[in-house]
Design a protein around this motif. Structure first.
Motif, PDB file in Angstrom:
ATOM      1  N   ARG A  79       0.852  -1.203   0.000  1.00 39.28           N
ATOM      2  CA  ARG A  79       0.000   0.000   0.000  1.00 39.28           C
ATOM      3  C   ARG A  79       0.880   1.243   0.000  1.00 39.28           C
ATOM      4  O   ARG A  79       1.809   1.356   0.805  1.00 39.28           O
ATOM      5  CB  ARG A  79      -0.894  -0.004   1.237  1.00 39.28           C
ATOM      6  N   THR A  80       0.600   2.180  -0.890  1.00 40.73           N
ATOM      7  CA  THR A  80       1.343   3.438  -0.949  1.00 40.73           C
ATOM      8  C   THR A  80       0.373   4.604  -0.984  1.00 40.73           C
ATOM      9  O   THR A  80      -0.748   4.483  -1.482  1.00 40.73           O
ATOM     10  CB  THR A  80       2.245   3.500  -2.195  1.00 40.73           C
ATOM     11  N   GLY A  81       0.789   5.732  -0.454  1.00 36.11           N
ATOM     12  CA  GLY A  81      -0.064   6.909  -0.442  1.00 36.11           C
ATOM     13  C   GLY A  81       0.739   8.189  -0.387  1.00 36.11           C
ATOM     14  O   GLY A  81       1.865   8.213   0.121  1.00 36.11           O
ATOM     15  N   LEU A  82       0.171   9.260  -0.917  1.00 37.62           N
ATOM     16  CA  LEU A  82       0.820  10.569  -0.929  1.00 37.62           C
ATOM     17  C   LEU A  82      -0.248  11.642  -0.781  1.00 37.62           C
ATOM     18  O   LEU A  82      -1.245  11.643  -1.516  1.00 37.62           O
ATOM     19  CB  LEU A  82       1.586  10.769  -2.240  1.00 37.62           C
ATOM     20  N   GLY A  83      -0.055  12.552   0.202  1.00 34.74           N
ATOM     21  CA  GLY A  83      -1.064  13.581   0.393  1.00 34.74           C
ATOM     22  C   GLY A  83      -0.727  14.536   1.513  1.00 34.74           C
ATOM     23  O   GLY A  83       0.437  14.734   1.868  1.00 34.74           O
ATOM     24  N   ALA A  84      -1.769  15.131   2.098  1.00 34.68           N
ATOM     25  CA  ALA A  84      -1.617  16.151   3.145  1.00 34.68           C
ATOM     26  C   ALA A  84      -2.522  15.814   4.317  1.00 34.68           C
ATOM     27  O   ALA A  84      -3.515  15.096   4.173  1.00 34.68           O
ATOM     28  CB  ALA A  84      -1.948  17.530   2.599  1.00 34.68           C
ATOM     29  N   ALA A  85      -2.173  16.362   5.489  1.00 33.77           N
ATOM     30  CA  ALA A  85      -2.941  16.045   6.688  1.00 33.77           C
ATOM     31  C   ALA A  85      -2.804  17.151   7.720  1.00 33.77           C
ATOM     32  O   ALA A  85      -1.819  17.895   7.734  1.00 33.77           O
ATOM     33  CB  ALA A  85      -2.467  14.722   7.282  1.00 33.77           C
ATOM     34  N   GLY A  86      -3.815  17.236   8.575  1.00 32.78           N
ATOM     35  CA  GLY A  86      -3.736  18.075   9.753  1.00 32.78           C
ATOM     36  C   GLY A  86      -3.211  17.228  10.899  1.00 32.78           C
ATOM     37  O   GLY A  86      -3.859  16.252  11.300  1.00 32.78           O
ATOM     38  N   VAL A  87      -2.046  17.538  11.410  1.00 30.24           N
ATOM     39  CA  VAL A  87      -1.395  16.710  12.429  1.00 30.24           C
ATOM     40  C   VAL A  87      -1.166  17.535  13.697  1.00 30.24           C
ATOM     41  O   VAL A  87      -1.180  18.764  13.664  1.00 30.24           O
ATOM     42  CB  VAL A  87      -0.041  16.166  11.910  1.00 30.24           C
ATOM     43  N   PRO A  88      -0.949  16.868  14.830  1.00 27.82           N
ATOM     44  CA  PRO A  88      -0.700  17.602  16.073  1.00 27.82           C
ATOM     45  C   PRO A  88       0.597  18.399  16.015  1.00 27.82           C
ATOM     46  O   PRO A  88       1.638  17.893  15.603  1.00 27.82           O
ATOM     47  CB  PRO A  88      -0.626  16.499  17.131  1.00 27.82           C
ATOM     48  N   GLY A  89       0.527  19.657  16.437  1.00 26.72           N
ATOM     49  CA  GLY A  89       1.707  20.512  16.487  1.00 26.72           C
ATOM     50  C   GLY A  89       2.360  20.469  17.846  1.00 26.72           C
ATOM     51  O   GLY A  89       1.742  20.090  18.849  1.00 26.72           O
ATOM     52  N   GLY A  90       3.603  20.856  17.916  1.00 21.12           N
ATOM     53  CA  GLY A  90       4.329  20.853  19.172  1.00 21.12           C
ATOM     54  C   GLY A  90       3.774  21.830  20.187  1.00 21.12           C
ATOM     55  O   GLY A  90       3.978  21.664  21.391  1.00 21.12           O
ATOM     56  N   ASP A  91       3.030  22.846  19.721  1.00 20.72           N
ATOM     57  CA  ASP A  91       2.436  23.833  20.629  1.00 20.72           C
ATOM     58  C   ASP A  91       1.005  23.498  21.002  1.00 20.72           C
ATOM     59  O   ASP A  91       0.304  24.302  21.612  1.00 20.72           O
ATOM     60  CB  ASP A  91       2.498  25.220  20.002  1.00 20.72           C
ATOM     61  N   GLY A  92       0.525  22.303  20.611  1.00 24.93           N
ATOM     62  CA  GLY A  92      -0.834  21.899  20.943  1.00 24.93           C
ATOM     63  C   GLY A  92      -1.865  22.246  19.900  1.00 24.93           C
ATOM     64  O   GLY A  92      -3.036  21.888  20.040  1.00 24.93           O
ATOM     65  N   LYS A  93      -1.477  22.922  18.835  1.00 24.63           N
ATOM     66  CA  LYS A  93      -2.403  23.300  17.774  1.00 24.63           C
ATOM     67  C   LYS A  93      -2.267  22.359  16.586  1.00 24.63           C
ATOM     68  O   LYS A  93      -1.290  21.640  16.457  1.00 24.63           O
ATOM     69  CB  LYS A  93      -2.131  24.743  17.337  1.00 24.63           C
ATOM     70  N   ILE A  94      -3.273  22.385  15.719  1.00 23.45           N
ATOM     71  CA  ILE A  94      -3.236  21.564  14.518  1.00 23.45           C
ATOM     72  C   ILE A  94      -2.320  22.218  13.483  1.00 23.45           C
ATOM     73  O   ILE A  94      -2.422  23.416  13.207  1.00 23.45           O
ATOM     74  CB  ILE A  94      -4.647  21.391  13.924  1.00 23.45           C
ATOM     75  N   LYS A  95      -1.409  21.417  12.940  1.00 23.48           N
ATOM     76  CA  LYS A  95      -0.470  21.900  11.935  1.00 23.48           C
ATOM     77  C   LYS A  95      -0.701  21.177  10.599  1.00 23.48           C
ATOM     78  O   LYS A  95      -1.202  20.060  10.565  1.00 23.48           O
ATOM     79  CB  LYS A  95       0.969  21.658  12.401  1.00 23.48           C
ATOM     80  N   PHE A  96      -0.321  21.835   9.537  1.00 21.82           N
ATOM     81  CA  PHE A  96      -0.440  21.266   8.202  1.00 21.82           C
ATOM     82  C   PHE A  96       0.821  20.480   7.871  1.00 21.82           C
ATOM     83  O   PHE A  96       1.933  21.010   7.949  1.00 21.82           O
ATOM     84  CB  PHE A  96      -0.650  22.375   7.170  1.00 21.82           C
ATOM     85  N   GLY A  97       0.651  19.211   7.539  1.00 22.61           N
ATOM     86  CA  GLY A  97       1.798  18.371   7.206  1.00 22.61           C
ATOM     87  C   GLY A  97       1.621  17.690   5.863  1.00 22.61           C
ATOM     88  O   GLY A  97       0.493  17.357   5.458  1.00 22.61           O
ATOM     89  N   VAL A  98       2.710  17.492   5.159  1.00 23.80           N
ATOM     90  CA  VAL A  98       2.672  16.803   3.862  1.00 23.80           C
ATOM     91  C   VAL A  98       3.564  15.569   3.945  1.00 23.80           C
ATOM     92  O   VAL A  98       4.541  15.524   4.686  1.00 23.80           O
ATOM     93  CB  VAL A  98       3.140  17.726   2.719  1.00 23.80           C
ATOM     94  N   GLY A  99       3.195  14.564   3.170  1.00 26.62           N
ATOM     95  CA  GLY A  99       3.971  13.327   3.172  1.00 26.62           C
ATOM     96  C   GLY A  99       3.168  12.185   2.587  1.00 26.62           C
ATOM     97  O   GLY A  99       2.447  12.360   1.609  1.00 26.62           O
ATOM     98  N   GLY A 100       3.252  11.027   3.211  1.00 26.53           N
ATOM     99  CA  GLY A 100       2.549   9.867   2.688  1.00 26.53           C
ATOM    100  C   GLY A 100       2.687   8.684   3.616  1.00 26.53           C
ATOM    101  O   GLY A 100       3.074   8.823   4.778  1.00 26.53           O
TER     102      GLY A 100
END
Length: 205
Positions: free
Chosen positions: A139-160
């Motif tokens: 299984r392979t995937g590539l895209g974007a996600a809202g992930v937990p930030g180090g300051d407790g807020k939602i951060k935008f992350g890219v990867g797969g």
């Protein structure tokens, strides 16, 4: 009634009995075949494995988010960089052929940390499933996600993600897949998010 008259009738009944027997036998054979798993190319011992056409899938995953965040270290000195996480997944797509499917996977979940609290986890990937031998797939995937930030807020992350699993056919159109995945997202200015997780997916082809 004389014996001469009975003999022609008996001779006529024999072919009729033979025809009736053949008819009953012919109708009984499909009945036995229907009890087996029938694919698009007839009876298949391993079950149908033709994945061409539209499919929809629903899944669930459990794992943990590993932080590599300089912001987390600066903000919370005593916070662990490993946070439990879970997700629900919805996949839509189509089969290129019997062994390759392409589609989109959307997911929604949450993570819980000591100081970061409970936050939503969401994202989407363009995915490909490549079936190597029978139900064994990559299984392979590539895209974007809202992930937990180090300051407790939602951060935008890219990867797969990259995963390995096996799909079991339940009947002519439904299958259950068990997979192990590794999700990797890069957050600008806030390091990497590593999320290994175990997943289950039901798919209907």
């Amino acid at each position: 009634m004389s014996l001469a008259r009975c003999m022609p009738r008996a001779a006529m009944l024999r072919p009729l009995s033979l025809i009736a027997g053949l008819y009953v036998g012919a109708t009984a054979i499909p009945g036995r075949a229907e009890a087996s798993v029938v694919g698009r190319n007839g009876i298949e011992i391993e079950g149908p494995q033709d994945r061409r056409g539209f499919f929809i899938g629903a899944g669930i995953g459990f794992g943990a988010v590993f932080f590599n965040s300089p912001v987390l270290k600066d903000t919370y000195k005593d916070t662990s960089n490993v946070i439990p996480a879970g997700r629900l997944e919805l996949s839509l797509g189509g089969g290129v052929n019997k062994r390759v499917t392409l589609g989109a996977n959307l997911y929604l979940g949450m993570y819980t940390g000591k100081n970061l609290g409970t936050k939503p986890l969401m994202g989407g990937d363009v995915e490909g499933y490549f079936f190597v031998v029978k139900g064994l797939f990559i299984r392979t995937g590539l895209g974007a996600a809202g992930v937990p930030g180090g300051d407790g807020k939602i951060k935008f992350g890219v990867g797969g993600l990259l995963g390995l699993g096996y799909e079991f056919w339940l009947n002519q159109s439904a299958a259950l897949a068990v997979n192990v995945n590794y999700d990797l997202r890069a957050v600008p200015g806030d390091g990497m998010r590593h999320t290994p997780y175990l997943g289950l997916r039901f798919a209907w082809y």
